[in-house]
Design a protein around this motif. Structure first.
Motif, PDB file in Angstrom:
ATOM      1  N   LYS A 162      -8.735  -5.197   0.243  1.00  0.00           N
ATOM      2  CA  LYS A 162      -7.460  -5.163  -0.467  1.00  0.00           C
ATOM      3  C   LYS A 162      -6.290  -4.844   0.453  1.00  0.00           C
ATOM      4  O   LYS A 162      -5.259  -5.532   0.428  1.00  0.00           O
ATOM      5  CB  LYS A 162      -7.542  -4.124  -1.590  1.00  0.00           C
ATOM      6  CG  LYS A 162      -6.259  -3.973  -2.392  1.00  0.00           C
ATOM      7  CD  LYS A 162      -6.429  -2.920  -3.479  1.00  0.00           C
ATOM      8  CE  LYS A 162      -5.143  -2.722  -4.268  1.00  0.00           C
ATOM      9  NZ  LYS A 162      -5.299  -1.678  -5.319  1.00  0.00           N
ATOM     10  N   ILE A 163      -6.429  -3.803   1.290  1.00  0.00           N
ATOM     11  CA  ILE A 163      -5.280  -3.316   2.065  1.00  0.00           C
ATOM     12  C   ILE A 163      -5.086  -4.083   3.366  1.00  0.00           C
ATOM     13  O   ILE A 163      -3.960  -4.453   3.715  1.00  0.00           O
ATOM     14  CB  ILE A 163      -5.426  -1.806   2.358  1.00  0.00           C
ATOM     15  CG1 ILE A 163      -5.464  -1.017   1.044  1.00  0.00           C
ATOM     16  CG2 ILE A 163      -4.275  -1.322   3.249  1.00  0.00           C
ATOM     17  CD1 ILE A 163      -5.707   0.472   1.224  1.00  0.00           C
ATOM     18  N   VAL A 164      -6.179  -4.319   4.089  1.00  0.00           N
ATOM     19  CA  VAL A 164      -6.063  -4.981   5.396  1.00  0.00           C
ATOM     20  C   VAL A 164      -6.150  -6.500   5.260  1.00  0.00           C
ATOM     21  O   VAL A 164      -5.316  -7.231   5.784  1.00  0.00           O
ATOM     22  CB  VAL A 164      -7.148  -4.465   6.368  1.00  0.00           C
ATOM     23  CG1 VAL A 164      -7.112  -5.248   7.679  1.00  0.00           C
ATOM     24  CG2 VAL A 164      -6.936  -2.971   6.634  1.00  0.00           C
ATOM     25  N   MET A 165      -7.163  -6.965   4.554  1.00  0.00           N
ATOM     26  CA  MET A 165      -7.380  -8.413   4.435  1.00  0.00           C
ATOM     27  C   MET A 165      -6.451  -9.068   3.424  1.00  0.00           C
ATOM     28  O   MET A 165      -6.340 -10.289   3.384  1.00  0.00           O
ATOM     29  CB  MET A 165      -8.834  -8.693   4.060  1.00  0.00           C
ATOM     30  CG  MET A 165      -9.869  -8.152   5.044  1.00  0.00           C
ATOM     31  SD  MET A 165      -9.616  -8.758   6.723  1.00  0.00           S
ATOM     32  CE  MET A 165      -9.979 -10.503   6.507  1.00  0.00           C
ATOM     33  N   LYS A 166      -5.819  -8.260   2.590  1.00  0.00           N
ATOM     34  CA  LYS A 166      -4.970  -8.785   1.520  1.00  0.00           C
ATOM     35  C   LYS A 166      -5.734  -9.814   0.694  1.00  0.00           C
ATOM     36  O   LYS A 166      -5.216 -10.860   0.321  1.00  0.00           O
ATOM     37  CB  LYS A 166      -3.681  -9.375   2.101  1.00  0.00           C
ATOM     38  CG  LYS A 166      -2.845  -8.345   2.847  1.00  0.00           C
ATOM     39  CD  LYS A 166      -1.609  -8.938   3.489  1.00  0.00           C
ATOM     40  CE  LYS A 166      -0.854  -7.872   4.255  1.00  0.00           C
ATOM     41  NZ  LYS A 166       0.320  -8.428   4.975  1.00  0.00           N
ATOM     42  N   LYS A 167      -7.027  -9.475   0.479  1.00  0.00           N
ATOM     43  CA  LYS A 167      -7.975 -10.236  -0.330  1.00  0.00           C
ATOM     44  C   LYS A 167      -8.427 -11.553   0.312  1.00  0.00           C
ATOM     45  O   LYS A 167      -9.058 -12.383  -0.335  1.00  0.00           O
ATOM     46  CB  LYS A 167      -7.440 -10.469  -1.736  1.00  0.00           C
ATOM     47  CG  LYS A 167      -7.193  -9.151  -2.492  1.00  0.00           C
ATOM     48  CD  LYS A 167      -6.891  -9.365  -3.946  1.00  0.00           C
ATOM     49  CE  LYS A 167      -6.759  -8.016  -4.652  1.00  0.00           C
ATOM     50  NZ  LYS A 167      -6.506  -8.171  -6.104  1.00  0.00           N
ATOM     51  N   ALA A 168      -8.118 -11.742   1.612  1.00  0.00           N
ATOM     52  CA  ALA A 168      -8.666 -12.895   2.338  1.00  0.00           C
ATOM     53  C   ALA A 168     -10.130 -12.616   2.660  1.00  0.00           C
ATOM     54  O   ALA A 168     -10.554 -11.462   2.757  1.00  0.00           O
ATOM     55  CB  ALA A 168      -7.877 -13.140   3.623  1.00  0.00           C
ATOM     56  N   ARG A 169     -10.915 -13.648   2.856  1.00  0.00           N
ATOM     57  CA  ARG A 169     -12.334 -13.490   3.125  1.00  0.00           C
ATOM     58  C   ARG A 169     -12.586 -13.078   4.568  1.00  0.00           C
ATOM     59  O   ARG A 169     -11.909 -13.528   5.495  1.00  0.00           O
ATOM     60  CB  ARG A 169     -13.068 -14.813   2.851  1.00  0.00           C
ATOM     61  CG  ARG A 169     -13.138 -15.201   1.393  1.00  0.00           C
ATOM     62  CD  ARG A 169     -13.724 -16.594   1.240  1.00  0.00           C
ATOM     63  NE  ARG A 169     -15.088 -16.649   1.730  1.00  0.00           N
ATOM     64  CZ  ARG A 169     -16.157 -16.433   0.973  1.00  0.00           C
ATOM     65  NH1 ARG A 169     -15.996 -16.144  -0.312  1.00  0.00           N
ATOM     66  NH2 ARG A 169     -17.368 -16.512   1.462  1.00  0.00           N
TER      67      ARG A 169
END
Length: 268
Positions: A162-169
């Motif tokens: 959530k915080i680092v990937m901003k929901k990217a895989r």
């Protein structure tokens, strides 16, 4: 940060001689991040009360699932319950109750020999997406980055996602680990690895990195200036057993919060 010599396997059980299924026994399941806190708290709780307690890891998602299917009294979680979990609880006419027991900082870690000291959130995202693949791209040696991540049942993974990937895989080449302790061990043995772990697990076998120039610490987690800070919580039913209620109250007490700090985490 306080060194923590972790005791971790996928399953850890603390109990007295009384049968595990006794009416006044307690079952606790879930987050491997919360596990060191719970292990210490349970040992002290058993010494005071004599109540049998069985504790096992397996990840936040599995702990919450166990709470909803009635196979645990207390679920440990290093993330908040998801909307779909809340809806599932409602469909079963259950109302889980959240108890925040500690604060945490999820910290990127590398091998102690790595000269890199700081990465931005954008750089971390690019590394975990597989877009930055060599340490020389971020000021390190000319070596392939070995990316290590938690599995998707982990609350720590959810926080990072959530915080680092901003929901990217996370890219498919990442090596997935099933526990916080396994992450720490993997990085300590690989000079080109990067991973992330809760503050209570960080010791001198790995090197913590700053994020956006801010070090993860009790101060920066409390004032929320550290970019990857979070709460750690346990969940009970809306009508927990007297024994489970007593354990929750013990962890939230000053003595329990001292145990949180002894485990290397941050009192709430």
């Amino acid at each position: 940060m306080r060194p923590w010599s972790y005791i971790l396997s996928a399953l850890f059980v603390v109990a007295l001689a009384a049968p595990a299924m006794a009416a006044n026994s307690i079952t606790v399941k879930g987050s491997t991040t919360v596990l060191p806190i719970m292990q210490r708290a349970v040992e002290a709780f058993i010494a005071e009360t004599g109540t049998p307690v069985a504790v096992s890891g397996g990840g936040s998602s599995n702990g919450i699932k166990a709470l909803l299917d009635g196979s645990t009294d207390i679920a440990m979680a290093s993330r908040k319950m998801k909307g779909k979990e809340i809806k599932l609880a409602e469909s079963k006419k259950l109302t889980p109750v959240e108890h925040v027991i500690a604060l945490d900082a999820v910290i990127p870690i590398v091998h102690p020999s790595n000269p890199v000291n700081n990465l931005t959130k954008d750089q971390l995202k690019a590394i975990y997406e597989g877009n930055i693949t060599n340490w020389k791209e971020v000021g390190g040696p000319d070596a392939k980055i070995i990316v290590i991540s938690r599995d998707t049942s982990s609350g720590t993974y959810e926080t990072w996602h959530k915080i680092v990937m901003k929901k990217a895989r996370v890219f498919p080449g990442a090596l997935l680990q099933a526990s916080s302790g396994a992450v720490l061990q993997a990085v300590s043995k690989n000079k080109n690895a990067i991973a992330y772990d809760g503050i209570g697990y960080i010791n001198n076998t790995v090197k913590p990195l700053s994020v956006d120039g801010i070090k993860g610490s009790a101060t920066t987690a409390k004032d929320k200036s550290y970019p990857v800070a979070r709460t750690l919580q346990i969940y009970t039913s809306s009508a927990p057993s007297p024994a489970a209620t007593q354990l929750v109250e013990f962890i939230l007490s000053p003595k329990g919060q001292d145990i949180v700090e002894q485990a290397g985490f941050i009192r709430r």
